[in-house]
Design an enzyme around this catalytic site. Structure first.
Site, PDB file in Angstrom:
ATOM      1  N   ASP A 124       1.027  -1.385   0.361  1.00 57.07           N
ATOM      2  CA  ASP A 124       0.449   0.343   0.342  1.00 57.07           C
ATOM      3  C   ASP A 124       0.889   1.445  -0.038  1.00 57.07           C
ATOM      4  O   ASP A 124       2.136   1.501   0.557  1.00 57.07           O
ATOM      5  CB  ASP A 124      -0.787  -0.434   1.486  1.00 57.07           C
ATOM      6  CG  ASP A 124      -2.149   0.937   0.920  1.00 57.07           C
ATOM      7  OD1 ASP A 124      -1.959   1.312  -0.018  1.00 57.07           O
ATOM      8  OD2 ASP A 124      -2.122   1.439   2.192  1.00 57.07           O
ATOM      9  N   ASN A 136     -10.256  -2.472  -6.930  1.00 60.13           N
ATOM     10  CA  ASN A 136      -8.795  -1.099  -8.193  1.00 60.13           C
ATOM     11  C   ASN A 136      -9.874  -1.453  -9.907  1.00 60.13           C
ATOM     12  O   ASN A 136      -9.004  -0.322 -10.390  1.00 60.13           O
ATOM     13  CB  ASN A 136      -7.856  -1.940  -8.089  1.00 60.13           C
ATOM     14  CG  ASN A 136      -6.779  -2.404  -6.810  1.00 60.13           C
ATOM     15  OD1 ASN A 136      -5.976  -2.261  -6.779  1.00 60.13           O
ATOM     16  ND2 ASN A 136      -7.705  -1.188  -5.805  1.00 60.13           N
TER      17      ASN A 136
END
Length: 310
Positions: free
Chosen positions: A33, A81
């Site tokens: 991340d 995503n």
């Protein structure tokens, strides 16, 4: 503090951490991340943050080899995503194609016999990415010294749901009986090849959640979790070793808990249960402080506490 001095301090700390590592997890899973936030911080586009993150990925692979980890899973692209704009995802897909083929042709990958797998809803990815996946997995499918799992179009609950539906279809077709369903069967339905239980999850970027990542293999194994502040492109070996240390502390705590429970139960167990409890207590009591360990008068280590009947 000037850069030279700071680098020296980090080098010393990294060396101390390396010396402290005494136990190695078998399977580490990483949530990569912070690539986009890193790019924004640098004044760059998102895809440049992803490219910077790839360099960290290559370093982490080397660190895994160095300390003896056998399997690494990288959470690279989630099902969520897909909601991001094409102008952000398309450069990422191009980067994935480039790096997958680069890994497949890497001398280091072949010398170290790294098997590369991709897990997730691969059919949802662009055709060019699917082709790169097929090429890479085919090139490395016979290796078994180290396993690199790349989670693409991945969602943990989606994988569990798919496995449950597949088993339900087999039951309805009469291929299996409901009572025959066991852990092994579910694991075989989750992925094409078995994945080891996860010992440690590392998340970078400051987030403190595991984001639906490998729920069967991580939660079921009560994996240790290490949340790291640096964005993925900034993640260092020092941070990695701190994660390994978290795993070791988690393991030691688990062993102490098992030992204490076993010792506490010994005095109240039935005769036929004593051998099992004694075995657990003996196996883990070395993890307890000396003052808590059993002595010659403790039923965990003597035969005098066991009553036999003819």
């Amino acid at each position: 503090m000037n850069k030279w001095l700071w680098d020296q301090v980090n080098s010393i700390y990294e060396r101390l951490l390396s010396e402290e590592v005494t136990g190695t997890p078998t399977h580490v899973a990483v949530i990569q991340d912070g690539n986009r936030r890193y790019a924004r911080q640098q004044g760059d586009e998102a895809h440049q943050g992803h490219r910077a993150g790839v360099q960290t990925t290559e370093q982490v692979l080397e660190w895994c080899y160095q300390i003896g980890i056998k399997e690494l899973t990288l959470y690279t692209f989630s099902t969520e995503n897909f909601k991001r704009p094409d102008k952000e995802n398309e450069p990422l897909f191009d980067l994935l194609c480039e790096k997958l083929r680069e890994f497949a042709d890497s001398e280091q990958v072949h010398e170290k016999e790294v098997q590369i797998r991709v897990i997730g809803a691969i059919n949802r990815l662009p055709e060019r990415v699917q082709n790169a996946i097929t090429y890479t997995t085919t090139q490395t499918q016979d290796y078994n010294q180290f396993v690199l799992n790349i989670a693409l179009a991945y969602g943990g609950r989606s994988q569990l749901l798919k496995a449950a539906r597949n088993i339900a279809e087999d039951v309805e077709a009469g291929d299996i009986r409901p009572e025959a369903i066991d852990i092994g069967m579910i694991e075989n339905k989750l992925y094409e090849r078995p994945i080891r239980d996860v010992d440690l999850i590392i998340r970078t970027g400051g987030g403190e959640r595991t984001s639906n990542f490998l729920p069967w293999h991580a939660n079921g194994n009560e994996a240790a979790v290490f949340f790291s502040t640096p964005y993925w492109p900034e993640f260092s070996k020092k941070d990695f070793l701190r994660g390994i240390r978290t795993y070791e502390h988690r393991q030691n705590s688990w062993k102490r808990t098992r030992a204490r429970r076993a010792l506490a139960l010994l005095h109240s167990l039935k005769t036929q249960e004593l051998p099992k409890a004694r075995a657990i207590a003996t196996q883990f009591q070395h993890s307890l402080p000396v003052s808590e360990r059993s002595d010659k008068n403790n039923p965990a280590t003597t035969d005098s506490a066991e009553t036999t009947t003819d």
